[in-house]
Design a protein around this motif. Sequence first.
Motif, mmCIF file in Angstrom:
data_model
loop_
_atom_site.group_PDB
_atom_site.id
_atom_site.type_symbol
_atom_site.label_atom_id
_atom_site.label_comp_id
_atom_site.label_asym_id
_atom_site.label_seq_id
_atom_site.Cartn_x
_atom_site.Cartn_y
_atom_site.Cartn_z
ATOM 1 N N TYR A 194 68.843 71.790 39.479
ATOM 2 C CA TYR A 194 69.494 70.690 38.762
ATOM 3 C C TYR A 194 69.859 69.580 39.754
ATOM 4 N N HIS A 195 69.030 68.529 39.796
ATOM 5 C CA HIS A 195 69.307 67.376 40.658
ATOM 6 C C HIS A 195 68.504 66.174 40.149
ATOM 7 N N ALA A 196 68.779 65.016 40.718
ATOM 8 C CA ALA A 196 68.153 63.768 40.243
ATOM 9 C C ALA A 196 67.075 63.258 41.188
ATOM 10 N N LYS A 197 66.446 64.144 41.931
ATOM 11 C CA LYS A 197 65.456 63.705 42.919
ATOM 12 C C LYS A 197 64.024 63.710 42.382
ATOM 13 N N TYR A 198 63.839 64.174 41.157
ATOM 14 C CA TYR A 198 62.486 64.251 40.600
ATOM 15 C C TYR A 198 61.912 62.864 40.336
ATOM 16 N N SER A 199 60.694 62.620 40.792
ATOM 17 C CA SER A 199 60.061 61.317 40.558
ATOM 18 C C SER A 199 59.811 61.082 39.071
ATOM 19 N N ALA A 200 59.532 62.156 38.322
ATOM 20 C CA ALA A 200 59.310 62.033 36.882
ATOM 21 C C ALA A 200 60.573 61.520 36.185
ATOM 22 N N PHE A 201 61.725 61.950 36.671
ATOM 23 C CA PHE A 201 62.999 61.494 36.115
ATOM 24 C C PHE A 201 63.164 59.993 36.329
ATOM 25 N N TRP A 202 62.865 59.513 37.529
ATOM 26 C CA TRP A 202 63.014 58.084 37.829
ATOM 27 C C TRP A 202 61.963 57.244 37.120
ATOM 28 N N ASP A 203 60.775 57.795 36.925
ATOM 29 C CA ASP A 203 59.750 57.090 36.150
ATOM 30 C C ASP A 203 60.226 56.870 34.719
ATOM 31 N N LEU A 204 60.850 57.892 34.153
ATOM 32 C CA LEU A 204 61.349 57.797 32.784
ATOM 33 C C LEU A 204 62.524 56.829 32.700
ATOM 34 N N MET A 205 63.395 56.859 33.684
ATOM 35 C CA MET A 205 64.516 55.923 33.734
ATOM 36 C C MET A 205 64.010 54.482 33.783
ATOM 37 N N SER A 206 63.002 54.246 34.602
ATOM 38 C CA SER A 206 62.430 52.895 34.734
ATOM 39 C C SER A 206 61.801 52.433 33.431
ATOM 40 N N LYS A 207 61.170 53.356 32.722
ATOM 41 C CA LYS A 207 60.544 53.021 31.434
ATOM 42 C C LYS A 207 61.610 52.554 30.430
ATOM 43 N N ILE A 208 62.727 53.263 30.378
ATOM 44 C CA ILE A 208 63.811 52.901 29.458
ATOM 45 C C ILE A 208 64.387 51.544 29.833
ATOM 46 N N ASN A 209 64.626 51.348 31.132
ATOM 47 C CA ASN A 209 65.213 50.097 31.597
ATOM 48 C C ASN A 209 64.282 48.916 31.357
ATOM 49 N N ALA A 210 62.988 49.123 31.561
ATOM 50 C CA ALA A 210 62.005 48.051 31.338
ATOM 51 C C ALA A 210 61.979 47.639 29.872
ATOM 52 N N HIS A 211 62.072 48.622 28.990
ATOM 53 C CA HIS A 211 62.114 48.313 27.552
ATOM 54 C C HIS A 211 63.367 47.507 27.218
ATOM 55 N N GLY A 212 64.479 47.856 27.826
ATOM 56 C CA GLY A 212 65.704 47.110 27.597
ATOM 57 C C GLY A 212 65.588 45.664 28.042
ATOM 58 N N HIS A 213 64.981 45.454 29.200
ATOM 59 C CA HIS A 213 64.793 44.089 29.703
ATOM 60 C C HIS A 213 63.879 43.277 28.792
ATOM 61 N N ARG A 214 62.797 43.899 28.328
ATOM 62 C CA ARG A 214 61.840 43.192 27.462
ATOM 63 C C ARG A 214 62.470 42.775 26.143
ATOM 64 N N THR A 215 63.365 43.592 25.630
ATOM 65 C CA THR A 215 63.929 43.350 24.299
ATOM 66 C C THR A 215 65.332 42.735 24.334
ATOM 67 N N GLY A 216 65.838 42.479 25.547
ATOM 68 C CA GLY A 216 67.152 41.867 25.665
ATOM 69 C C GLY A 216 68.300 42.784 25.309
ATOM 70 N N ARG A 217 68.136 44.085 25.521
ATOM 71 C CA ARG A 217 69.180 45.056 25.215
ATOM 72 C C ARG A 217 69.720 45.656 26.504
ATOM 73 N N GLU A 218 71.028 45.805 26.563
ATOM 74 C CA GLU A 218 71.640 46.367 27.759
ATOM 75 C C GLU A 218 71.285 47.838 27.904
ATOM 76 N N VAL A 219 70.944 48.219 29.120
ATOM 77 C CA VAL A 219 70.705 49.626 29.454
ATOM 78 C C VAL A 219 71.712 50.015 30.528
ATOM 79 N N SER A 220 72.522 51.004 30.217
ATOM 80 C CA SER A 220 73.561 51.437 31.150
ATOM 81 C C SER A 220 73.349 52.899 31.529
ATOM 82 N N ILE A 221 73.947 53.298 32.645
ATOM 83 C CA ILE A 221 73.921 54.694 33.087
ATOM 84 C C ILE A 221 75.342 55.220 33.037
ATOM 85 N N CYS A 222 75.551 56.347 32.356
ATOM 86 C CA CYS A 222 76.914 56.884 32.282
ATOM 87 C C CYS A 222 77.007 58.321 32.769
ATOM 88 N N GLY A 223 75.956 58.826 33.398
ATOM 89 C CA GLY A 223 75.992 60.190 33.926
ATOM 90 C C GLY A 223 76.532 60.225 35.346
#
Length: 400
Positions: free
Chosen positions: A320-349
């Motif tokens: 259980y850790h946040a070092k997986y590249s697949a995890f960061w790829d997925l995070m980037s995908k979510i954030n990119a969608h937020g930027h494209r659509t003008g919606r805030e993307v926050s991290i609360c973990g």
Amino acid sequence: MNAKEKSIFLADEMTPSEFIETDWNQIIGIVLKNCSPNSHVAILARSYGIPMLTDFKISLNRMKNVKNAILDGKKGCLIIEPSPKLLKEYQKNVQNNFEEIQLNLSKLAKPSFNSKGDRILVKINADSMDLLTKIDPEHCDGIGLTRTEFLIKDGHIPSEEEQFQVYSNLVKWSCGKPITIRTFDVGGDKPVEGITNNEENSFLGFRGIRVSLKFKDLFRSQIRALLRATALGPIQVMLPMVTIPEEVEETREIITEEYLNLCEKGIKAGIPKLGIMVEVPLAALSIEKFDVDFYSIGSNDLIQYLSATARDNRSVSYLYHAKYSAFWDLMSKINAHGHRTGREVSICGDIASDTNYLEKLLDNGFRSISVSPNSLVNVKTYLASKILKEEPNKEVFKLN
């Protein structure tokens, strides 16, 4: 749970509800035998700044006659009956740590930026009003996560009026800054008798929005309290454990119905922004299908589900850790969608509060984080230090 003098709490285990109900003015540390460092209790301990030791190997019976002990949260050890010399060394360390925190308090009132000059919103996670009374709202950019399930105590689910009073107090505290309130996220390691199921694998079962949409009377009561509080200030409503878009649409229908009912009765109400906690991989992978106002990535559960690693299972905690590249790829995908659509993307973990991951979050384009109250000073100090390190390079560039 209370104590008459400063004490370290030792037990086999502890539930999140027990943690919330404990008087942390007297109990200043926790030692548990059966607990993972990634469990919800561990997350709460970090949020409150309570030193905690997990997977304790010594029999608790052997600790009954111990009068003095030092719990070193940084080294992860419990020193039993320390010598006067060692005790003095630790007292000096505590004083030095206190003085360092006092020096960094001046950075709290200043807004945060990244090295490019982009504004970084630093919000806080809220578990109780008691914790918020120790924080100046001017030191953060609002509340990024309010865990409403901790309003449920001893099986008592608060009424609409009781919830309205709590949400109203949050609005008063925030002084006009946005407040994100998550609807009841019960289930998993937060069971409620008569509501949640006694499941073998509760993290993959009946929890979050699934419970709310099953017990609609309770959900509607919470929605009404939130709508009433929205008339007082900028509240955002966040849905936990969302898996499919239909869960959002059903919630939106309930919000509309309850808003119209309140208006017909002459009760002041407002329509809040509606967002989802992105923690289920299926939702994260199909993020463009969720028509909401904002997204908040719950990295704790997202890591849990991506790695098939239960947060409360000590046997697999090494995975259980946040070092997986697949995890960061997925995070980037979510954030990119937020930027494209003008919606805030926050991290609360947890990674939002961890300075080991902050730079990577900024490099991946995140501009909004929600941190534990106890981490606020460290996070804002870290962000300020990054600006100071970059400034000399900027000056050289200008001179050239």
